[in-house]
Design an enzyme around this catalytic site. Structure first.
Site, PDB file in Angstrom:
ATOM      1  N   GLU A  10      43.927 -15.158  24.961  1.00 23.18           N
ATOM      2  CA  GLU A  10      44.768 -15.508  26.411  1.00 23.18           C
ATOM      3  C   GLU A  10      45.352 -16.810  26.843  1.00 23.18           C
ATOM      4  O   GLU A  10      45.944 -17.895  26.887  1.00 23.18           O
ATOM      5  CB  GLU A  10      44.153 -15.791  27.032  1.00 23.18           C
ATOM      6  CG  GLU A  10      44.337 -15.772  29.723  1.00 23.18           C
ATOM      7  CD  GLU A  10      44.098 -15.113  30.357  1.00 23.18           C
ATOM      8  OE1 GLU A  10      44.457 -15.958  31.666  1.00 23.18           O
ATOM      9  OE2 GLU A  10      43.454 -14.191  29.985  1.00 23.18           O
ATOM     10  N   ASN A  55      36.408 -13.487  23.089  1.00 17.93           N
ATOM     11  CA  ASN A  55      35.651 -14.885  23.784  1.00 17.93           C
ATOM     12  C   ASN A  55      34.467 -15.214  23.492  1.00 17.93           C
ATOM     13  O   ASN A  55      34.800 -16.569  23.094  1.00 17.93           O
ATOM     14  CB  ASN A  55      36.091 -14.922  25.077  1.00 17.93           C
ATOM     15  CG  ASN A  55      37.542 -14.897  25.589  1.00 17.93           C
ATOM     16  OD1 ASN A  55      38.033 -15.233  25.739  1.00 17.93           O
ATOM     17  ND2 ASN A  55      38.000 -13.452  25.724  1.00 17.93           N
TER      18      ASN A  55
END
Length: 292
Positions: free
Chosen positions: A83, A118
């Site tokens: 993202e 992440n």
């Protein structure tokens, strides 16, 4: 080899078992407007300055690491991981970005991949990282040791991160925004059950710029004890052995170094030092730290 097992090892690893036709289908340039954000994205805060820096890099060099996506509704794709790169690419006004299509990932695996990706990129703030560990444990019924194996961390690291979630949401917000460091947050855990004192120490840290060590001393001081300059109505007998405040300071220093609970038990001039461990692996970790 599963997509999860090769996550973070590059395009070649993700496509190693695919034939040429499948590689072309799975790795391609995708219209940036067709990529939808992952609703399970563990990241909450995005540093605007760092996004601008990444956008500048993307303008110069392009998106080097492809985004991971799955097929979404219609002619859309749902983002699994990347993202920050997607947001920065939009800031750089790119029309297309390189993606790898993971058709085999279901909703659960998509969440797990996003969480692990992440964490492994090491750019989550301490609260987001702790929340990602907690979600892996809760959603996939994993133990701390299993989470550690998946993300390449020691079990003790997972346990210490999860402790931050015991802080009130307002303090967690301070840590997530960078107002309080992770070290300060660990100190505040010592007074988390005393709401007024917790708020008082937090305010002093922010208003006076206290170091972690200064915050430790502040939390170690019993709120009912007088300061050195305070007068006392009667003389207090000096007990044999080390002063309690000294023992408490030592315990705090050792706990921060070893990431484990420490207890100093006095018996006159003698005593013992107790170090708590939680598993055989944790014991081995502690022995390694002591002997290094």
């Amino acid at each position: 080899m599963s997509d999860k097992a090769v996550l973070g090892r590059g395009v070649a690893a993700l496509l190693s078992n695919a034939d040429e036709a499948e590689r072309e289908d799975r790795y391609f340039l995708c219209d940036i407007d067709k990529i939808q954000a992952n609703p399970n994205q563990p990241r909450v805060f995005f540093d605007a300055e760092k996004l601008q820096e990444l956008a500048a890099s993307i303008r110069e060099k392009g998106v080097i690491q492809p985004l991971l996506v799955t097929r979404g509704p219609g002619n859309q794709y749902t983002l699994i991981a990347g993202e920050r790169r997607l947001r920065a690419a939009k800031l750089a006004e790119l029309e297309e970005v390189p993606v790898i299509l993971l058709d085999r990932a279901g909703q659960d695996e998509s969440l797990e991949l996003a969480l692990i990706e992440n964490i492994q990129r090491q750019d989550l703030n301490p609260i987001e990282e702790a929340q990602a560990y907690a979600r892996l444990m809760e959603d996939f019924q994993l133990t701390q040791e299993e989470v550690g194996r998946k993300v390449g961390r020691q079990r003790s690291t997972i346990a210490n991160a999860l402790r931050l979630l015991a802080l009130p949401s307002a303090i967690q917000q301070d840590v997530a925004m960078g107002a309080l460091s992770e070290g300060h947050a660990r100190v505040l855990l010592r007074v988390k059950d005393d709401t007024e004192r917790l708020q008082s120490v937090r305010d002093k840290i922010l208003n006076e710029g206290l170091s972690v060590r200064a915050a430790e001393r502040l939390c170690a001081r019993h709120p009912g004890l007088p300061t050195k300059n305070a007068s006392s109505g009667s003389a207090t007998a000096v007990q044999a052995g080390l002063p309690a405040s000294y023992c408490q300071d030592l315990s705090i220093q050792l706990a921060n170094h070893l990431h484990s609970r420490i207890r100093i038990v006095q018996q006159g001039q003698r005593g013992r030092l107790e170090i708590e461990y939680y598993s055989r692996d944790d014991l081995d970790r502690l022995v390694g730290l002591i002997l290094e």
